[in-house]
Motif scaffolding. Structure first.
Motif, mmCIF file in Angstrom:
data_model
loop_
_atom_site.group_PDB
_atom_site.id
_atom_site.type_symbol
_atom_site.label_atom_id
_atom_site.label_comp_id
_atom_site.label_asym_id
_atom_site.label_seq_id
_atom_site.Cartn_x
_atom_site.Cartn_y
_atom_site.Cartn_z
ATOM 1 N N ARG A 46 4.378 -1.114 24.446
ATOM 2 C CA ARG A 46 3.169 -1.901 24.181
ATOM 3 C C ARG A 46 3.023 -3.039 25.192
ATOM 4 O O ARG A 46 1.937 -3.324 25.686
ATOM 5 N N PHE A 47 4.190 -3.656 25.486
ATOM 6 C CA PHE A 47 4.133 -4.777 26.426
ATOM 7 C C PHE A 47 3.637 -4.318 27.792
ATOM 8 O O PHE A 47 2.738 -4.923 28.379
ATOM 9 N N TYR A 48 4.221 -3.197 28.300
ATOM 10 C CA TYR A 48 3.816 -2.750 29.645
ATOM 11 C C TYR A 48 2.363 -2.293 29.673
ATOM 12 O O TYR A 48 1.670 -2.464 30.679
ATOM 13 N N PRO A 100 14.182 -5.244 18.284
ATOM 14 C CA PRO A 100 12.782 -4.801 18.305
ATOM 15 C C PRO A 100 12.705 -3.306 18.603
ATOM 16 O O PRO A 100 13.574 -2.772 19.289
ATOM 17 N N SER A 101 11.699 -2.637 18.083
ATOM 18 C CA SER A 101 11.586 -1.186 18.271
ATOM 19 C C SER A 101 11.252 -0.866 19.729
ATOM 20 O O SER A 101 10.674 -1.697 20.430
ATOM 21 N N PHE A 146 10.227 -10.167 30.429
ATOM 22 C CA PHE A 146 10.192 -9.468 29.137
ATOM 23 C C PHE A 146 11.572 -8.889 28.821
ATOM 24 O O PHE A 146 12.094 -9.063 27.713
ATOM 25 N N SER A 182 7.855 -1.508 21.214
ATOM 26 C CA SER A 182 7.420 -2.841 21.623
ATOM 27 C C SER A 182 7.390 -2.964 23.152
ATOM 28 O O SER A 182 6.515 -3.592 23.724
ATOM 29 N N ARG A 183 8.404 -2.325 23.815
ATOM 30 C CA ARG A 183 8.436 -2.339 25.276
ATOM 31 C C ARG A 183 7.214 -1.615 25.846
ATOM 32 O O ARG A 183 6.568 -2.110 26.771
ATOM 33 N N MET A 190 0.036 -3.616 27.811
ATOM 34 C CA MET A 190 -0.721 -4.865 27.799
ATOM 35 C C MET A 190 -0.753 -5.478 29.211
ATOM 36 O O MET A 190 -1.791 -5.926 29.696
ATOM 37 N N LEU A 191 0.430 -5.448 29.893
ATOM 38 C CA LEU A 191 0.519 -6.016 31.247
ATOM 39 C C LEU A 191 -0.409 -5.277 32.212
ATOM 40 O O LEU A 191 -1.111 -5.898 33.015
ATOM 41 N N TYR A 197 -3.963 -6.164 31.514
ATOM 42 C CA TYR A 197 -4.248 -7.527 31.987
ATOM 43 C C TYR A 197 -4.429 -7.539 33.503
ATOM 44 O O TYR A 197 -5.360 -8.157 34.035
ATOM 45 N N GLN A 198 -3.524 -6.833 34.202
ATOM 46 C CA GLN A 198 -3.614 -6.788 35.662
ATOM 47 C C GLN A 198 -4.911 -6.141 36.119
ATOM 48 O O GLN A 198 -5.562 -6.617 37.053
ATOM 49 N N ARG A 210 17.279 -0.670 11.144
ATOM 50 C CA ARG A 210 17.301 -0.791 12.586
ATOM 51 C C ARG A 210 18.727 -0.792 13.158
ATOM 52 O O ARG A 210 18.964 -0.266 14.224
ATOM 53 N N GLN A 250 4.349 -9.813 21.364
ATOM 54 C CA GLN A 250 3.284 -9.400 22.305
ATOM 55 C C GLN A 250 2.334 -10.567 22.573
ATOM 56 O O GLN A 250 1.944 -10.812 23.717
ATOM 57 N N PHE A 272 12.103 -12.154 19.806
ATOM 58 C CA PHE A 272 11.886 -11.374 18.579
ATOM 59 C C PHE A 272 12.760 -11.937 17.455
ATOM 60 O O PHE A 272 12.301 -12.096 16.309
ATOM 61 N N GLU A 311 7.112 -8.307 16.019
ATOM 62 C CA GLU A 311 6.839 -7.545 17.251
ATOM 63 C C GLU A 311 5.439 -7.850 17.776
ATOM 64 O O GLU A 311 5.239 -8.005 18.983
#
Lengths: 243, 176
Positions: free
Chosen positions: A34-36, A27-28, B16, A31-32, A38-39, A42-43, B95, B42, B24, B38
């Protein structure tokens, strides 16, 4: 983990091996990120929800305690109910307390009785006739009379100098006629009375109490020399009534 | 995950880091689309947060995670009914750039392409068990837990899937 535990043919086996060698892209890095993000969002949302719910509860509480003229009746009723409850619970006593209170009251009332009795007895010896009259009238307030009181009253009936005191004592003793000693005393008193007024009063009392034992005493009285004529006729009538 | 369930959401970062690659991979092999996978990763992690209270702690976390991932995939395929599986082969070479030699790279690429195409033509049911078994390296028992069926059933499915894959692969090779 090698899952294969059954027979594949040659081609299937090759394909199985090939599948294991297929590369999977990674994964690019975005993505990490974006996840943090989002977290975090959410928090933050969760925190603000918590704050909002706390604020909402606080607002409701505030509203509930705000004075509203329209609810005057409700306030009055609530206050009345509260007052009633406080009164009920503060006035409520346990069974033991009630028993103890009753015992105390009984003890006090018996002490008062004793005091009254003592006062009456001492007043009967008072030189003033008025005080002695008062003392006799106190006997009506005594719930129980003992032998000491009866003896004192009978003595007053027989030996008091004042006629009025003796008459009042007679009235008081008639009230206590359920007592055998009183009846006996009254019968015996007939011969001890010198006053015509007392003799007539005693004759009436004997009729009222239907005391037949007095007939003998009246007959003895009739034999007395100095007996008043009107008393004599009264006694004769009484003897007739009683016999 | 039990810490996350108890609203200790910072621990979600740990989950995560540990699982986002395998997740993924599962989604990529199921959709054939890296960018979409991806997005779906999420979505799966978002659902983990949202439905963290439903994690009982009785089973393994991985089973629960694949359960959520399958639901997310189903939703995705329902919304995009025309999109079933589209191979995005370029993404692999783009990639993963560290390949030993140009010839080897080309050969591998061709093999992968053919196999991926064959995989793409498999029925979703068979494709899923092969992905979970071969790429995700789950045991038959774990797959059975995810799919809520018996271990024996999974064995049979894998066997049949391999037979079908072979037929498709051989057909496509002969036409090349």
């Amino acid at each position: 983990m090698e899952n294969k535990d059954f027979e594949f043919d040659k081609e299937e086996q090759d394909l199985w091996e090939q599948l294991g060698k297929i590369n999977t892209p990674n994964p690019s890095p975005a993505s990490r990120t974006r996840f943090y993000a989002m977290l975090d969002t959410y928090q933050n949302e969760l925190e603000s929800k918590k704050e909002k719910s706390f604020q909402a509860v606080f607002e409701r509480l505030k509203q509930a305690f705000q004075y509203k003229p329209a609810y005057n009746w409700a306030y009055a009723l609530v206050l009345l109910a509260l007052g009633g409850m406080i009164g009920y619970f503060s006035g409520k006593t346990t069974a033991n307390e009630t028993l103890a209170n009753r015992e105390t009251v009984e003890q006090l009332s018996s002490e008062v009785q004793e005091m009254k009795q003592m006062m009456m007895l001492s007043m009967l010896e008072n030189p003033t006739a008025t005080e002695r009259l008062k003392a006799v009238s106190y006997t009506q307030e005594l719930s129980t009379v003992d032998d000491q009181v009866i003896d004192a009253l009978l003595t007053t009936l027989n030996f008091d100098q004042n006629e009025n005191v003796r008459l009042v004592t007679l009235e008081a003793l008639i009230q206590l006629a359920h007592h055998p000693k009183v009846r006996e005393g009254l019968v015996q008193s007939l011969l001890k009375q010198e006053s015509p007024l007392m003799q007539v009063a005693l004759a009436d009392a004997m009729v009222k109490l239907q005391e037949k034992r007095s007939v003998k005493q009246f007959k003895k009285l009739l034999k007395k020399d100095n007996l008043n004529n009107s008393v004599k006729s009264k006694i004769e009538k009484t003897i007739q009534v009683l016999s | 995950m039990l810490s996350v369930k108890a609203d200790n959401l910072d621990k979600m970062g740990l989950l995560f880091e540990r699982y986002h690659r395998v997740l993924f991979a599962f989604l990529y092999h199921s959709t054939g689309q890296a960018a979409i996978s991806e997005d779906l990763v999420q979505t799966v992690f978002y659902r983990m947060l949202k439905y963290r209270h439903t994690f009982t702690g009785d089973g393994e976390f991985r089973t629960w995670m694949y359960h959520l991932a399958r639901n997310v995939l189903n939703d995705y395929f329902k919304k995009n009914q025309r999109v079933i599986y589209q191979e995005d082969i370029t993404s692999i070479s783009e990639r993963n750039q560290a390949e030993p030699s140009a010839d080897f790279q080309l050969e591998k690429k061709q093999e992968s392409e053919a196999l991926h195409q064959a995989l793409a033509k498999l029925s979703p049911e068979y494709r899923e068990v092969l992905i979970l078994s071969r790429f995700q390296e789950l045991s038959y028992q774990e797959i059975a837990d995810v799919l809520k069926t018996s271990e024996g059933n999974i064995k049979v499915k894998v066997h049949r899937a391999m037979k079908e894959l072979k037929n498709i692969y051989l057909k496509s090779s002969s036409t090349l």
